[in-house]
Design an enzyme around this catalytic site. Structure first.
Site, PDB file in Angstrom:
ATOM      1  N   ASP A  75     -61.483  53.592  62.810  1.00  0.00           N
ATOM      2  CA  ASP A  75     -62.772  52.995  63.123  1.00  0.00           C
ATOM      3  C   ASP A  75     -63.187  52.026  62.027  1.00  0.00           C
ATOM      4  OD1 ASP A  75     -65.625  52.844  64.177  1.00  0.00           O
ATOM      5  OD2 ASP A  75     -64.823  54.431  65.456  1.00  0.00           O
ATOM      6  N   HIS A 299     -70.832  52.756  63.061  1.00  0.00           N
ATOM      7  CA  HIS A 299     -70.088  53.123  64.263  1.00  0.00           C
ATOM      8  C   HIS A 299     -69.171  54.317  64.018  1.00  0.00           C
ATOM      9  CE1 HIS A 299     -66.981  52.570  67.458  1.00  0.00           C
ATOM     10  NE2 HIS A 299     -68.019  52.194  68.173  1.00  0.00           N
ATOM     11  N   SER A 468     -67.295  54.084  73.340  1.00  0.00           N
ATOM     12  CA  SER A 468     -67.010  54.516  71.967  1.00  0.00           C
ATOM     13  C   SER A 468     -67.556  55.898  71.684  1.00  0.00           C
ATOM     14  CB  SER A 468     -67.631  53.532  70.965  1.00  0.00           C
ATOM     15  OG  SER A 468     -66.883  52.358  70.869  1.00  0.00           O
TER      16      SER A 468
END
Length: 554
Positions: A75, A299, A468
């Site tokens: 990521d 994220h 995601s």
């Protein structure tokens, strides 16, 4: 990297409502609603389309003993100091922190919690990178712009054709990002003003769904009732808990879109110079640094928390997996599009350092070094490592438009260790399919991906939406299965997760054209992932019950 769907853009309509002349202010207040991790709830008991995490632990796993499992999160970065993650981070047993020596001789110095392929040995890191379309246009434009196909040597015509296609997609992306920024930039101030005025008028500290459902004084103020009713409906459908979250996500969206316009779509921007490698040499893996957090870990931190946020510390949130599941951070996904070379190296690093499951919440639509990624996927397959990939957030049918990394090889063979996940909502109605989610038979299952509450950098928490978020939900499921039933192979994990997804025949809008379709037609299984049913199947298999054929294929 397609990681930022904007379901809250439904709130654009709110900006058109008058919000400056409410007839009266009221002093009554309502307590903020408690944030519920709906992902963990049960469709039967709670009437919410979660994956039944809590019910599974309470009924099926309470007398079973877990074993250690490592889940790699490829990521943008993971906050290693987060209060809800620091106890569940993988620690490289062969590495001595901070001594500047590759103690375990794996080729990576001080990789205590993982590795960063987006930095250099000086500690400098890439934040924003180019889109793949931008990289390809920058590379091919000097060679083919203004030329006819017949003037190009036959051996180069495939590249010529690629340029003709990619420059159209690049132009479309520039147009889309510009239009989006023109929407978002003025909306930030408008929504912030509406939010602050509502707080004052309603006499509350936070304008959440509980307040909007029964707003004080609204029954005598038609204008106020119209506004609060619309806000309530939009908050419910977007999965956001309150107007503060809406304002923050709009700000985040505006900032990210401006970055993409200034950098990701800039043909002259050369961020890879920070690393100093030959980006075309996919055999090279000796680059990067040990900083798995990087400059923007929002994220990846959110993803890591969905998988395995500490279930036993009475803080924040609970991940799907625990208590012996550990998160390995592998930084390879910038703000922009990931490089195939970095993805391939990240997969190989995770496999070589003990990961059983790899979460990949990223993707793109061009893959110029696909062969390197395919080789890494096959390497993971040979080592029994399970790959979980987000389907993408562009409302596309990925049977028609390939989303990379692809679940099939160039010869059309489906990878037995690779599963693709679409995003679903909390209610079994028209909102069951997230309107941004990619779909198609190459999507194996859907999983919760709208309004998912998880960890954010700085020991904070917040709500995000996207495939995601759906992928790590399934990666967490796989980790639970592997931890409590260690004999399960990657092939078993894929089969069980697919087979346990009961088809839903709810009528929903198809994401790309909004025509009404049967939800069961939007993926290979037609179902939403469910941990309770998956564990039941694992128990049956461990007891020697014959395997049933999976739903919709392998």
């Amino acid at each position: 990297m397609s990681v930022f769907p904007r379901p809250f853009l439904a709130l654009l309509g709110v900006a058109l409502l008058p919000a400056t002349s409410f007839a009266q202010a009221v002093s009554a207040s309502a307590p903020p609603a408690k944030v519920v991790q709906w992902t963990n709830l049960d469709p039967e008991k709670d009437k919410v389309m979660g994956i039944s995490t809590q019910r599974t632990y309470a009924e099926l796993l309470k007398n079973r003993i877990p074993t250690p499992v490592i889940v790699a999160v490829i990521d943008a970065g993971v906050d290693t100091t987060h209060e809800d993650l620091k106890r569940v981070l993988w620690k490289n047993p062969g590495e001595i922190p901070g001594n500047g020596i590759d103690d375990d001789k794996n080729g990576y110095i001080d990789d205590v919690h993982g590795w960063n392929f987006l930095g250099n040995s000086k500690g400098e890191n890439i934040d924003v990178d180019l889109y793949e379309e931008t990289r390809l246009v920058a590379k091919l434009k000097p060679l083919y712009e203004g030329k006819s196909r017949t003037s190009v040597p036959a051996a180069k015509r495939a590249d010529y054709d690629l340029y003709q296609k990619v420059k159209k997609d690049y132009a479309a992306k520039v147009k889309e990002e510009n239009e989006q920024y023109m929407q978002l930039a003025p909306l930030v101030g408008q929504l912030d003003g509406i939010n602050e005025q509502l707080k004052q008028v309603l006499g509350v500290a936070k304008v959440d769904t509980a307040v909007l459902r029964n707003p004080p004084g609204a029954s005598t103020n038609p204008q106020l009732l119209q506004l609060t009713s619309q806000l309530y409906a939009n908050l419910k459908s977007s999965g956001l808990p309150d107007m503060d979250a809406v304002v923050e996500q709009v700000k985040q969206g505006a900032t990210e879109t401006k970055k993409h316009l200034d950098y990701s779509l800039n043909l002259d921007f050369k961020p890879r110079a920070i690393i100093g490698d030959d980006e075309d040499n996919t055999k090279d893996h000796n680059y990067g640094n040990a900083d798995i957090t990087g400059p923007d870990a929002l994220h990846g931190t959110h993803v890591a928390g969905i998988i395995a946020a500490d279930r036993d510390n009475n803080l924040g949130v609970q991940g799907v997996a625990g208590p012996l599941v550990r998160i390995m951070g592998v930084r390879a996904v910038p703000n922009g599009d990931e490089h195939d070379k970095d993805v391939a190296n990240a997969i190989r690093y995770a496999v070589d350092n003990g990961a059983s499951i790899i979460n990949m919440s990223f993707g793109k639509y061009y893959s110029p070094q696909r062969s390197a990624v395919d080789a890494a996927i096959r390497y993971a397959e040979s080592k029994g490592v399970f790959l979980v990939h987000a389907a993408g957030n562009e409302s596309k049918n990925i049977d028609v438009v390939v989303h990379y990394p692809a679940p099939v090889s160039t010869t059309g063979t489906t990878y037995a260790n690779f599963i693709t996940i679409g995003a679903s909502g909390s209610t079994n109605d028209k909102n069951l399919t997230a309107d941004f989610s990619n779909f198609g038979k190459r999507v194996d299952v859907f999983a919760p991906g709208v309004g998912i509450y998880s960890t954010l950098p700085g020991s904070k928490y917040g709500t995000e939406s996207g495939t995601s978020m759906a992928a790590p939900t399934v990666a967490g499921m796989a980790a639970v299965l592997k931890s409590y039933f260690p004999q399960l192979t990657a092939v078993d994990l894929k089969r069980i997760i697919r087979q346990s997804a009961t088809p839903q025949h709810t009528k929903v809008p198809e994401p790309d054209n909004k025509k009404t379709v049967d939800f069961a037609t939007l993926s290979g299984t037609g179902g939403v992932a469910n941990l309770y049913r998956a564990v039941q199947l694992a128990i049956q298999q461990s007891a020697g019950t014959p395997k049933a054929s999976s739903v919709g294929g392998q």
